[in-house]
Each structure stands twice: as C-alpha cells, then as structure tokens.
Design an enzyme around this catalytic site. Structure first.
Site, PDB file in Angstrom:
ATOM      1  N   HIS A 123       0.997  -1.145  -0.192  1.00  0.00           N
ATOM      2  CA  HIS A 123       0.641  -0.285  -0.154  1.00  0.00           C
ATOM      3  C   HIS A 123       0.757   1.590   0.184  1.00  0.00           C
ATOM      4  O   HIS A 123       1.658   1.531   0.841  1.00  0.00           O
ATOM      5  CB  HIS A 123      -0.796   0.245   0.553  1.00  0.00           C
ATOM      6  CG  HIS A 123      -1.872  -1.299   1.387  1.00  0.00           C
ATOM      7  ND1 HIS A 123      -3.228  -0.435   1.984  1.00  0.00           N
ATOM      8  CD2 HIS A 123      -1.997  -1.657   0.519  1.00  0.00           C
ATOM      9  CE1 HIS A 123      -4.259  -1.805   1.550  1.00  0.00           C
ATOM     10  NE2 HIS A 123      -3.693  -2.412   0.668  1.00  0.00           N
TER      11      HIS A 123
ATOM     12  N   TYR B  61      -9.949   4.529   7.372  1.00  0.00           N
ATOM     13  CA  TYR B  61     -10.012   5.622   8.183  1.00  0.00           C
ATOM     14  C   TYR B  61     -10.894   6.786   8.356  1.00  0.00           C
ATOM     15  O   TYR B  61     -11.087   7.448   7.783  1.00  0.00           O
ATOM     16  CB  TYR B  61      -8.759   5.958   9.321  1.00  0.00           C
ATOM     17  CG  TYR B  61      -7.758   4.818   9.807  1.00  0.00           C
ATOM     18  CD1 TYR B  61      -7.472   4.994  11.213  1.00  0.00           C
ATOM     19  CD2 TYR B  61      -6.899   4.384   8.513  1.00  0.00           C
ATOM     20  CE1 TYR B  61      -6.586   3.805  11.504  1.00  0.00           C
ATOM     21  CE2 TYR B  61      -6.097   3.938   9.128  1.00  0.00           C
ATOM     22  CZ  TYR B  61      -5.811   3.833  10.690  1.00  0.00           C
ATOM     23  OH  TYR B  61      -4.700   2.407  10.697  1.00  0.00           O
TER      24      TYR B  61
ATOM     25  N   PRO C 200      -4.870  -0.458  18.645  1.00  0.00           N
ATOM     26  CA  PRO C 200      -4.614  -0.547  17.036  1.00  0.00           C
ATOM     27  C   PRO C 200      -4.643   0.392  16.068  1.00  0.00           C
ATOM     28  O   PRO C 200      -4.189  -0.164  14.333  1.00  0.00           O
ATOM     29  CB  PRO C 200      -5.903  -2.091  16.980  1.00  0.00           C
ATOM     30  CG  PRO C 200      -6.865  -1.471  17.951  1.00  0.00           C
ATOM     31  CD  PRO C 200      -6.832  -0.782  19.279  1.00  0.00           C
TER      32      PRO C 200
ATOM     33  N   TYR D 260       3.135   6.184   9.971  1.00  0.00           N
ATOM     34  CA  TYR D 260       2.408   5.306   9.478  1.00  0.00           C
ATOM     35  C   TYR D 260       3.328   4.642   9.101  1.00  0.00           C
ATOM     36  O   TYR D 260       3.490   3.265   9.165  1.00  0.00           O
ATOM     37  CB  TYR D 260       1.258   6.042   8.784  1.00  0.00           C
ATOM     38  CG  TYR D 260       0.343   4.694   8.745  1.00  0.00           C
ATOM     39  CD1 TYR D 260      -1.164   4.718   9.015  1.00  0.00           C
ATOM     40  CD2 TYR D 260       0.224   3.434   7.905  1.00  0.00           C
ATOM     41  CE1 TYR D 260      -1.690   3.891   9.831  1.00  0.00           C
ATOM     42  CE2 TYR D 260      -0.934   2.834   7.444  1.00  0.00           C
ATOM     43  CZ  TYR D 260      -2.551   3.248   8.943  1.00  0.00           C
ATOM     44  OH  TYR D 260      -3.287   2.174   9.345  1.00  0.00           O
TER      45      TYR D 260
END
Length: 397
Positions: free
Chosen positions: A75, A204, A295, A387
């Site tokens: 990704h 998200y 998480p 990230y």
C-alpha cells in the site's frame, strides 16, 4: 529434570521471539525458544496485518520475506474520511518511497518458524515458563514444565517476548519501573469476511455514529471494524446490522461497500500501556511484555520487532566485542520509538473516534485537524512518516 543450556533463552514464539531467534542465528549466537501454546495455536491466531517499512527491511535482511513479497499487498497510501469527506495520504510521495504491506502477522510467524525449525534449531511448544531466577547474575535460569516434567533452561540472557500476561513482565522487579496506562471509553468490533476488499487502500473514517475502518487480509478476505461501547457484546450485532453500520460510516460519494459472508467476529478493547524500563540485569523485555498500543496506528507488531532490533544490536556487541554499552542503553534506545508510537496511536485514535456529541467542542477540534490535513502537505507528511515507520536513524542521539 530436563536440563538445557544456551546463550539466549527466549520466552515466546510470536513474531518478536522468532525474529530475535533467526536474527541471532545470523550472527552465530545460539538461542532456545519455549512457547506456552501449541504450534497450531500460535500460527493460527489472527492478529494485525500491517507491516511497516522497517519490518519489511528486517525480514529482507534475514532472507525471510519471499512469501510476503509474493502474497503481501503493498500500500502506497491511506484514505482518511471525516463526515463522509475523504482525502488520500500518499506515503511514497511524502516519505521518499517508504510504504506498508498488508500481510498477516500469523503468516510472518509461520515463515519465521519454518525457517527456524528447517534449520534444525530448538523450539519447545506447549512448554510453560514457571519462573525466571538469577537474572541479576551472569547465569540466569528459566524454570519450565513440559509434558508433566520439570526443566531448567540455563542461559546468558533471558529475552521475554511473551506478552502482557507472560512471566517476563511479572518477573521484572516492581520498583524498577513506572507504569503508564490509558483505557479508552470505546472498543472495536472487528470482522473477517469472505469478500474482496472494496478499496485499494485502507480507509479510516470518523462518522457521527462512530469510527469505522476498512482493512483487508488478502484479495478475497476483508477485515473491517466499527467503534462500539466497552460493554458491548458481539451477540447484539447481527451480520445485517454490521454491514448496515459499516456502509453508513464508510460512505463516500460514488463508492460502494461490498458485502460477503462474515466468518469471524470479535471485540477488542482500546488501551495504551507501557513501562519505562525494559531490562533488569540479564532479563530483557520486548513487545507486549513492555507496551501495548491501540490498534489505530498499526504499531503493535512493528514496535515489538523494533525492540528486537535494539536487543540484537546489544547481544551482538556483547558477544562479538565484549561490550555492554548497548545492553545498558537498551531501554532508552527502545523507549524513544515506543513513546513516538504511543503518541501517534493516541493521535489517530482521538482524531477518528467519536468521543463526544456531534457538534461539541471536542468534535470541532477533530474537524479542525481534518480540515488542516486537507490543505497542509506538512501535516500529511507527519502522518505518512509515522504510519510507514520512521527510520531507525531518526532516533539516534
């Protein structure tokens, strides 16, 4: 009485324990692993599936990334939504080509275990570590039970990679560390479904009904989550209700959520936990034994393997140059990344979860952050860097 001797005794055969063992082998350092559960259990438990750039680099260095490269899904970004408005964060563009890969934690464990056992090394499954003694000396010992028989594993160092409930954390002297904890007032209801992902990258989403996340495990299996109350039960969530709520929370103009058979449901509490010491004498902790993150940022496994990197550096320096400097700095070296991961995980959690009434002061602060993300390349870069995982060089003194 079973008697075993080695250089590094490892408790726990999850990703951190197995990375540690395989990495030490590369440097000619002997290790023996003991694991409470069966091999089937360890390799079958579904956990996180987000692999940071650092973790990918480590597995490549160990020559254990072949199946991940073949089956994992790379990704190059992530979608962030707020009140049905969606933006894209392009990882590679903002971080000099660093990305993430979606590849199940249990699959990494299988790859590492296969490599270890195929090389003729020792791993004792269904073996319970009962106590760790003499870790304040040069000859620590792990007492264990296997098949009803007691045993002792004598070693130079004990590496506790055995999780929050393991004996490693429980053995660390209570006066040697301070504990930090946050319990969030919500949980995640997660599902696995036999349906192709509805998105090319993770989504998200903040919604007035609560947070939602669209993730995946493969080209045919989707992993999705919705925010629920801490006292919620999966029994209250039928498949129809789950898909209906996901469709609402992930909604975006021109986009449609694919539905399919749900084959697993579970509820995950959201909390942050850590201690500020990962070592006492010759007992060293890594992973969930020392820290837990919500998480939301995908940091759990990656943070554990980052701990292992520092542990390997310390052991190699000790055995190859007789230096204890990196053993002495192990906690501080690891803590710099741990605190960064805690902050990022907390940031992502507070940005996308409903915490107060829609339109409240808290909501408007969340909305202000998202609006800034839409226009600021610098803010996007901050999220992208965290990230995909900051390089180890970023944390050097």
């Amino acid at each position: 009485m079973i008697s075993i001797k080695t250089q590094v005794g490892i408790i726990g055969a999850g990703p951190s324990g197995m990375v540690l063992a395989n990495w030490l082998k590369k440097y000619g350092i002997d290790a023996v692993i003991i694991e409470l559960r069966s091999r089937e259990y360890v390799e079958g438990r579904v956990r996180a599936g987000l692999v940071e750039q650092n973790t990918k680099d480590i597995l490549k260095e160990l020559g254990l990334d072949a199946r991940m490269k073949k089956e994992g899904i790379v990704h190059d970004g992530v979608y962030l939504s707020f009140d049905e408005e969606r933006i894209h964060i392009p990882f590679g563009e903002l971080t000099g080509g660093r990305t993430i890969t979606i590849y199940g934690q249990q699959e990494i464990t299988k790859d590492l275990t296969d490599a270890w056992l195929d090389g003729g090394e020792t791993l004792h499954f269904e073996t319970k570590a009962t106590k760790i003694i003499d870790f304040d000396t040069k000859s620590p010992k792990i007492h264990f039970e296997k098949d009803g028989e007691e045993g002792i594993l004598e070693c130079d160092f004990v590496a506790a990679c055995d999780g929050f409930h393991g004996i490693g954390r429980k053995t660390l002297p209570k006066k040697s560390f301070q504990s930090y904890d946050i319990t969030y007032p919500f949980s995640w209801l997660g599902i696995l479904a036999n349906v192709a992902p509805s998105t090319d990258e993770l989504i998200y989403a903040y919604h007035e009904n609560g947070f939602a996340l669209h993730s995946l495990r493969s080209e045919t299996v989707s992993r999705l989550y919705v925010q629920v109350d801490n006292d919620e039960s999966v029994d209250n969530w039928s498949d129809d209700r789950i898909w209906s709520e996901l469709s609402k929370r992930l909604a975006n103009l021109g986009w449609e959520l694919k539905e399919g058979p749900i084959f697993e449901k579970s509820i995950t509490p959201m909390r942050s936990h850590m201690i500020d010491s990962l070592r006492s004498g010759r007992l060293l902790l890594a992973g969930d034994a020392a820290h837990i993150v919500p998480p939301t940022g995908g940091k759990g496994m990656n943070l554990a393997i980052a701990d292992v990197k520092h542990m390997v550096d310390a052991f190699v320096a000790y055995y190859k140059t007789n230096s204890e400097t990196l053993l002495d700095t192990y906690t501080n070296d690891a803590l710099r990344r741990i605190w960064r991961a805690q902050d990022f995980s907390n940031f992502m959690t507070k940005l996308f979860h409903k915490q107060d009434a829609h339109g409240s002061f808290t909501y408007r602060l969340q909305k202000a952050k998202f609006d800034y993300l839409k226009v600021s390349r610098a803010y996007k870069t901050t999220i992208a860097e965290n990230y995909v995982g900051l390089p180890f060089e970023s944390f050097k003194n």
